[in-house]
Design a protein around this motif. Structure first.
Motif, PDB file in Angstrom:
ATOM      1  N   HIS A 176     -35.319  19.155  13.471  1.00  0.00           N
ATOM      2  CA  HIS A 176     -35.507  18.908  13.518  1.00  0.00           C
ATOM      3  C   HIS A 176     -36.747  17.809  13.073  1.00  0.00           C
ATOM      4  CE1 HIS A 176     -37.280  19.673  18.146  1.00  0.00           C
ATOM      5  NE2 HIS A 176     -36.388  20.945  18.089  1.00  0.00           N
ATOM      6  N   MET A 179     -34.738  14.397  12.156  1.00  0.00           N
ATOM      7  CA  MET A 179     -34.989  14.124  13.122  1.00  0.00           C
ATOM      8  C   MET A 179     -36.470  12.808  12.983  1.00  0.00           C
ATOM      9  SD  MET A 179     -34.173  15.117  16.852  1.00  0.00           S
ATOM     10  CE  MET A 179     -35.020  16.181  17.098  1.00  0.00           C
ATOM     11  N   THR A 182     -35.932  10.096  10.741  1.00  0.00           N
ATOM     12  CA  THR A 182     -35.521   9.491  11.343  1.00  0.00           C
ATOM     13  C   THR A 182     -35.923   8.367  11.747  1.00  0.00           C
ATOM     14  OG1 THR A 182     -33.394  10.600  11.363  1.00  0.00           O
ATOM     15  CG2 THR A 182     -32.883   8.429  12.263  1.00  0.00           C
ATOM     16  N   ALA A 198     -30.706  10.276   9.780  1.00  0.00           N
ATOM     17  CA  ALA A 198     -29.105  10.353  10.882  1.00  0.00           C
ATOM     18  C   ALA A 198     -28.225  11.203  11.206  1.00  0.00           C
ATOM     19  CB  ALA A 198     -29.586   9.553  11.765  1.00  0.00           C
ATOM     20  N   VAL A 201     -28.739  14.959  10.222  1.00  0.00           N
ATOM     21  CA  VAL A 201     -28.979  15.746  11.410  1.00  0.00           C
ATOM     22  C   VAL A 201     -28.031  16.046  12.510  1.00  0.00           C
ATOM     23  CG1 VAL A 201     -29.892  15.135  13.584  1.00  0.00           C
ATOM     24  CG2 VAL A 201     -31.448  14.687  11.730  1.00  0.00           C
ATOM     25  N   ARG A 202     -27.152  14.532  12.616  1.00  0.00           N
ATOM     26  CA  ARG A 202     -26.080  14.659  14.112  1.00  0.00           C
ATOM     27  C   ARG A 202     -25.313  16.233  13.312  1.00  0.00           C
ATOM     28  NH1 ARG A 202     -24.639  11.720  18.406  1.00  0.00           N
ATOM     29  NH2 ARG A 202     -26.145  10.620  17.519  1.00  0.00           N
ATOM     30  N   ILE A 213     -30.726  19.692  19.530  1.00  0.00           N
ATOM     31  CA  ILE A 213     -31.075  18.229  18.655  1.00  0.00           C
ATOM     32  C   ILE A 213     -29.650  17.496  19.085  1.00  0.00           C
ATOM     33  CG2 ILE A 213     -30.679  17.555  16.724  1.00  0.00           C
ATOM     34  CD1 ILE A 213     -32.949  19.578  16.928  1.00  0.00           C
ATOM     35  N   TRP A 216     -32.356  15.242  21.713  1.00  0.00           N
ATOM     36  CA  TRP A 216     -32.298  14.441  21.469  1.00  0.00           C
ATOM     37  C   TRP A 216     -31.303  13.333  20.793  1.00  0.00           C
ATOM     38  CZ3 TRP A 216     -37.893  13.389  21.758  1.00  0.00           C
ATOM     39  CH2 TRP A 216     -38.392  14.603  22.447  1.00  0.00           C
ATOM     40  N   LEU A 217     -30.593  13.568  19.630  1.00  0.00           N
ATOM     41  CA  LEU A 217     -29.926  12.300  19.484  1.00  0.00           C
ATOM     42  C   LEU A 217     -29.528  11.326  20.683  1.00  0.00           C
ATOM     43  CD1 LEU A 217     -27.321  14.572  16.858  1.00  0.00           C
ATOM     44  CD2 LEU A 217     -29.283  12.485  16.075  1.00  0.00           C
TER      45      LEU A 217
END
Length: 467
Positions: A176, A179, A182, A198, A201-202, A213, A216-217
């Motif tokens: 979080h 993200m 980013t 990014a 996060v992925r 998550i 949100w991506l």
């Protein structure tokens, strides 16, 4: 006589169980924290009441559920008192971070916000729990972004970066934080930092099955597709967002309608965009969104209505949003209110509209703001054309068109900064960015002759056989 310092009562540990679940991204965190709050209220334990409320504010902001925010803020009144002695720095950070996100969303004009942020930042730079640190760091980003305080946001990131490998740090809490970083790095034109964050996060989301998550991506992927007008990419990203949405996360309802608004607009489906935008606004009202996020949904619906010519409805929504938008974003919304008012007057044949338009453009030029028409491409093109046709802020308007690559509307004036302009009467001249091109050498003769013939034949629909 020195004033007696307040001292926190001895705690029970209930709220910590819910807080740990929040760090993990467990949907059961909210009911755990609500039970802890109820127990603390029943026991008259003001310290635990404050801490449970702080944890609920942090969790609720992530889940986009805002009911009860003002009650939680009131229960955190003791956190405003710098003389209050918390049991430890972790409790103090939790209380202040929860209060800060509550105030930023529900009471953005509260005079304690800056002091609260300064105290949170000071604690972040000390020895505090890793998960609390990243929860608070994300909130500091929310504080810094509308204030355009890039130094503070970079300082926050630099402070926390060495702790990203801490084994106690929950992947959900780190994801979080990254993200949000980013987006901040992308807006700051730090493309490398944004891309690196990014990717991490992925990786975290896929490795640990963090569905919220991944949602949100997908949401951000839709946003990324809009400038390039990549409809296929936007539709794939929207489908992914729908797949990862969870009915238990009520905040997903307005966000999905928001995304559907953008995709429908991208596809030229104006009426459908209005339907989705109105639903998104309705959900946001029903869920009692606080002022800043509520303003986003109002602007979204205003954009959709403006695109289908519902200027008066768009104006009413923009005026409502202007009263809710935070700090620097409020200037952008007020710009749009002024521009829509001018456009409505001009369309009605009221010459006062041109005066309003000149005043609006002057304000935008003074702030050197180039993002005014993001989300309003057709409306922006029309207002730019009107301004150029009436010699309103010509230099700035032309520069904005070039910087934002705004496509000319039908009937755009000659003063529009055309990338290529051809004059075929009284001689043949080709201009690039307003400068005449010089053609030399035999190699370019045939292309120029072809261009002259195309211009003489009208420039459109000329068959190859004719040429």
């Amino acid at each position: 006589m020195a004033q007696k310092q307040a001292v926190a009562d001895e705690p029970s540990a209930d709220y910590r169980v819910g807080l740990a679940a929040s760090h993990r991204g467990d949907l059961g965190a909210t009911p755990m924290l609500e039970r802890a709050l109820a127990a603390a209220l029943a026991a008259g334990d003001r310290c635990n009441v404050a801490l449970a409320s702080a944890a609920l504010l942090i969790e609720s902001q992530i889940r986009t559920t805002f009911r009860g925010f003002r009650d939680h803020i009131e229960r955190l009144a003791i956190a405003r008192d710098a003389r209050f002695r918390w049991r430890n720095v972790d409790d103090e950070l939790l209380a202040l971070a929860g209060l800060l996100i509550g105030l930023l969303l529900a009471a953005p004009q509260d005079g304690f916000i800056d002091d609260c942020a300064a105290r949170v930042m000071a604690l972040l730079e000390g020895d505090v729990d890793a998960n609390l640190a990243f929860a608070a760091g994300r909130i500091m980003m929310f504080y810094g972004q509308p204030r355009e305080n890039h130094v503070l946001m970079q300082r926050t990131y630099a402070t926390l970066k060495p702790r990203m490998e801490d084994p106690a740090l929950a992947p959900h809490r780190l994801a979080h934080f990254l993200m949000h970083w980013t987006r901040i790095a992308r807006y700051a034109k730090e493309k490398r930092q944004s891309a690196e964050a990014a990717r991490e996060v992925r990786r975290l989301a896929e490795a640990h099955g963090l569905r919220d998550i991944l949602y949100w991506l997908a949401f951000f992927d839709v946003e990324q597709s809009l400038p390039s007008r990549d409809v296929a990419y936007a539709e794939r990203a929207l489908a992914a967002a729908e797949a990862f949405a969870d009915p238990a996360r009520l905040g997903d309802l307005p966000r999905l309608e928001f995304l559907k608004t953008k995709v429908a607009t991208l596809k030229g489906q104006g009426d459908r965009a209005v339907v989705h935008a109105a639903r998104a606004t309705g959900y946001a009202r029903e869920l009692e969104f606080p002022p800043p996020p509520m303003a986003v949904y109002l602007v979204n619906e205003a954009q959709a209505r403006l695109a289908v010519g519902e200027s008066n409805a768009a104006l009413a929504l923009m005026r409502e949003a202007a009263a809710l938008a935070p700090l620097a974003f409020a200037d952008e919304v007020r710009d749009m209110v002024a521009l829509i008012e001018a456009d409505v007057d001009i369309a009605a044949g009221d010459a006062a509209g041109y005066t309003k338009l000149a005043q609006a453009w002057a304000g935008i030029r003074e702030r050197r703001f180039y993002d005014t028409f993001d989300g309003y491409p057709a409306f922006g093109a029309r207002l730019c054309a009107i301004a150029l046709a009436h010699d309103i802020e010509t230099e700035f308007v032309r520069s904005l068109i070039e910087v934002r690559d705004i496509a000319p509307p039908p009937g755009a004036p000659e003063s529009w900064p055309w990338p290529i302009r051809i004059e075929a009467l009284g001689g043949f001249t080709v201009f690039r960015r307003g400068e005449p091109l010089a053609f030399e050498g035999k190699a370019q003769k045939k292309p120029i002759e072809l261009l002259q013939m195309l211009a003489a034949l009208g420039g459109r629909g000329v068959a190859k056989e004719t040429l």
